[in-house]
Design a protein around this motif. Structure first.
Motif, PDB file in Angstrom:
ATOM      1  N   PHE A 227       0.846  -1.189   0.000  1.00  0.00           N
ATOM      2  CA  PHE A 227       0.000   0.000   0.000  1.00  0.00           C
ATOM      3  C   PHE A 227       0.889   1.249   0.000  1.00  0.00           C
ATOM      4  CE2 PHE A 227      -2.829  -3.149   2.011  1.00  0.00           C
ATOM      5  CZ  PHE A 227      -3.946  -3.016   1.181  1.00  0.00           C
ATOM      6  N   GLU A 228       0.333   2.365  -0.469  1.00  0.00           N
ATOM      7  CA  GLU A 228       1.097   3.609  -0.570  1.00  0.00           C
ATOM      8  C   GLU A 228       1.739   3.977   0.771  1.00  0.00           C
ATOM      9  OE1 GLU A 228       2.782   6.555  -2.763  1.00  0.00           O
ATOM     10  OE2 GLU A 228       1.356   5.069  -3.574  1.00  0.00           O
ATOM     11  N   GLY A 229       1.008   3.814   1.868  1.00  0.00           N
ATOM     12  CA  GLY A 229       1.527   4.197   3.172  1.00  0.00           C
ATOM     13  C   GLY A 229       2.640   3.303   3.697  1.00  0.00           C
ATOM     14  N   LYS A 231       5.259   2.462   1.800  1.00  0.00           N
ATOM     15  CA  LYS A 231       6.463   2.661   0.982  1.00  0.00           C
ATOM     16  C   LYS A 231       7.656   3.143   1.810  1.00  0.00           C
ATOM     17  CE  LYS A 231       4.573   3.395  -3.646  1.00  0.00           C
ATOM     18  NZ  LYS A 231       4.449   4.329  -4.796  1.00  0.00           N
ATOM     19  N   THR A 232       7.455   4.174   2.622  1.00  0.00           N
ATOM     20  CA  THR A 232       8.588   4.697   3.386  1.00  0.00           C
ATOM     21  C   THR A 232       9.139   3.669   4.378  1.00  0.00           C
ATOM     22  OG1 THR A 232       7.841   6.983   3.110  1.00  0.00           O
ATOM     23  CG2 THR A 232       9.359   6.541   4.919  1.00  0.00           C
ATOM     24  N   ARG A 257       7.780  15.091  -2.628  1.00  0.00           N
ATOM     25  CA  ARG A 257       7.958  13.785  -1.999  1.00  0.00           C
ATOM     26  C   ARG A 257       9.446  13.447  -1.875  1.00  0.00           C
ATOM     27  NH1 ARG A 257       3.748   9.508  -4.466  1.00  0.00           N
ATOM     28  NH2 ARG A 257       4.124   8.525  -2.449  1.00  0.00           N
ATOM     29  N   TYR A 320      10.802   4.369  -5.698  1.00  0.00           N
ATOM     30  CA  TYR A 320       9.786   4.636  -4.681  1.00  0.00           C
ATOM     31  C   TYR A 320       8.414   4.736  -5.345  1.00  0.00           C
ATOM     32  CZ  TYR A 320       7.668   6.943  -0.591  1.00  0.00           C
ATOM     33  OH  TYR A 320       6.880   7.259   0.496  1.00  0.00           O
ATOM     34  N   ASP A 321       8.383   5.382  -6.501  1.00  0.00           N
ATOM     35  CA  ASP A 321       7.175   5.466  -7.325  1.00  0.00           C
ATOM     36  C   ASP A 321       7.431   4.775  -8.652  1.00  0.00           C
ATOM     37  OD1 ASP A 321       5.664   7.110  -5.523  1.00  0.00           O
ATOM     38  OD2 ASP A 321       6.900   8.812  -6.139  1.00  0.00           O
ATOM     39  N   SER A 350       2.448   0.122  -5.534  1.00  0.00           N
ATOM     40  CA  SER A 350       1.188   0.259  -4.817  1.00  0.00           C
ATOM     41  C   SER A 350       0.051  -0.219  -5.711  1.00  0.00           C
ATOM     42  CB  SER A 350       0.955   1.715  -4.411  1.00  0.00           C
ATOM     43  OG  SER A 350       0.728   2.509  -5.573  1.00  0.00           O
ATOM     44  N   GLU A 352      -2.352   1.496  -6.878  1.00  0.00           N
ATOM     45  CA  GLU A 352      -2.536   2.472  -7.952  1.00  0.00           C
ATOM     46  C   GLU A 352      -1.464   2.363  -9.024  1.00  0.00           C
ATOM     47  OE1 GLU A 352      -2.358   3.132  -4.749  1.00  0.00           O
ATOM     48  OE2 GLU A 352      -4.392   3.737  -4.198  1.00  0.00           O
ATOM     49  N   ASP A 353      -0.302   1.826  -8.657  1.00  0.00           N
ATOM     50  CA  ASP A 353       0.822   1.741  -9.595  1.00  0.00           C
ATOM     51  C   ASP A 353       0.767   0.515 -10.497  1.00  0.00           C
ATOM     52  OD1 ASP A 353       2.073   4.035  -8.664  1.00  0.00           O
ATOM     53  OD2 ASP A 353       3.243   2.963  -7.162  1.00  0.00           O
TER      54      ASP A 353
END
Length: 408
Positions: A227-229, A231-232, A257, A320-321, A350, A352-353
């Motif tokens: 999930f996007e959250g 990633k970090t 970002r 990262y993206d 993610s 969305e990706d």
């Protein structure tokens, strides 16, 4: 093919010999003879294929042999970024070591002395100007330099310049040049805008297509579904497992970002620096110098460094993206496994990706290995998330199918 089989000048061949360059790359073999013959050229080749030499070598040779006014500016090379302009200028110094031609790099973000050097080069007739569009246009508006002697107009990474909104600037510069100057365009991709520009400025151009190559097998390509959250935290995990850290690049889609991630990494004791277009030129130069010298462990960057920056010993690239353009993925991970080294590339995907990542796998004709999400980071996206993604795409598929059936 070897360079000494091409009709390059003896001075250029001597420089190549000193630099231990013997054999041409495919883009050099196909493009150099066509440029030497005086044709307008549009060449499609990805970064890392030797395209800079593909136009510098015949340019220096033609300047040595053709009839031109030594008191005037003879060639303009356009580049999208200051970093690429600097790199072209450095290569010009090497390839042109034995030739009696002067060059000047023209780009923004400099101090007063640099502005003075650039102004002198433009107004007093440097043989070759290497410039970013915005800076050259500024100098043109202030000093109205004489471009009547320009015989060569070269666009490097033309697709990137159009992506950055430089089409009108380039056309303004082009309209100031003699109509019969030779136009040479290099681009990593060939979108419709590039063909539109080629049609507008070129006369019967010869097209050289070097197919985009797949990433070399020396790059271990991996991906993590999350999930996007997540990633970090995943970046923190990856970096903690790759100690001692040394010259890692993390590519991020947006500059805000980039700033946020670099700050988060430093808060965790990781020596990370940000690289993006908001930095002053002096700051960017310092960051790249420290990164090359191993004084910075992690470079968090936008695509500004995905092309045109040569650092050979990068062991790990992290996306990262997921890049929206599949070919940008090849450029990004191509920063590792250079100069006969091996390397690794990890992409964080993610929900969305996923549609963009499928395009990447289709382009490189390879299913990229999936790494498991560490349990301490929580659950990875499951079937429910996949169903939601499919639902969002379903109306578009139905519309497309209905439209296709209507045409039939």
């Amino acid at each position: 093919m070897y360079f000494d089989e091409l009709p390059l000048s003896d001075d250029v061949l001597d420089a190549l010999w000193d630099m231990h360059f013997d054999e041409c790359t495919p883009v050099q073999e196909k493009t150099i003879p066509v440029i030497l013959e005086g044709h307008d050229v549009i060449s499609c080749a990805q970064t890392g294929t030797g395209k800079t030499a593909a136009y510098i070598l015949p340019l220096l040779t033609n300047l040595a042999y053709d009839d031109h006014d030594p008191s005037k500016l003879n060639a303009i090379i356009m580049a999208p970024t200051r970093e690429l302009a600097q790199q072209i200028d450095q290569q010009m110094e090497g390839f042109g070591f034995y030739v009696p031609f002067s060059s000047v790099a023209v780009y923004g973000g400099n101090d007063g002395s640099a502005w003075g050097n650039q102004t002198a080069g433009i107004t007093k007739g440097a043989d070759i100007v290497i410039a970013t569009p915005g800076r050259l246009l500024s100098l043109m508006n202030i000093y109205n330099p004489d471009f009547s002697g320009v015989k060569y107009f070269i666009l490097d990474e033309a697709d990137r310049m159009l992506d950055m909104g430089f089409y009108d600037d380039i056309m303004t510069i082009y309209r100031r040049l003699p109509a019969d100057c030779q136009k040479i365009m290099f681009s990593a991709t060939m979108p419709a805008d590039i063909r539109k520009m080629a049609k507008a400025i070129m006369t019967n151009p010869v097209e050289v297509q070097i197919a985009i190559s797949r990433p070399p097998e020396t790059i271990h390509q991996m991906a993590v579904d999350l999930f996007e959250g997540q990633k970090t935290p995943m970046i923190m995990q990856l970096l903690s497992k790759n100690k001692p850290l040394k010259k890692v690049i993390v590519f991020v889609g947006k500059k805000q970002r980039v700033k946020d991630l670099a700050y988060a990494l430093r808060q965790k004791g990781i020596d990370a620096r940000a690289m993006h277009s908001d930095l002053e030129q002096k700051e960017r130069d310092e960051v790249m110098l420290d990164f090359r010298n191993g004084k910075v462990d992690v470079l968090v960057a936008t695509d500004i460094v995905a092309r045109g920056i040569d650092v050979d010993d990068i062991p790990l690239v992290i996306n990262y993206d997921v890049p929206r353009d599949a070919e940008d993925y090849v450029h990004r991970i191509g920063r590792t496994a250079r100069a006969e080294n091996s390397g690794a590339a990890v992409t964080l995907v993610s929900v969305e990706d996923r549609k963009y990542f499928r395009k990447i796998e289709s382009l490189i004709k390879k299913h990229i290995e999936r790494l498991p999400l560490p349990p301490e980071l929580g659950e990875a996206p499951g079937q429910e998330e996949l169903k939601e993604e499919k639902k969002r795409r379903k109306p578009f598929r139905r519309y497309y199918k209905r439209k296709t059936n209507t045409k039939q």
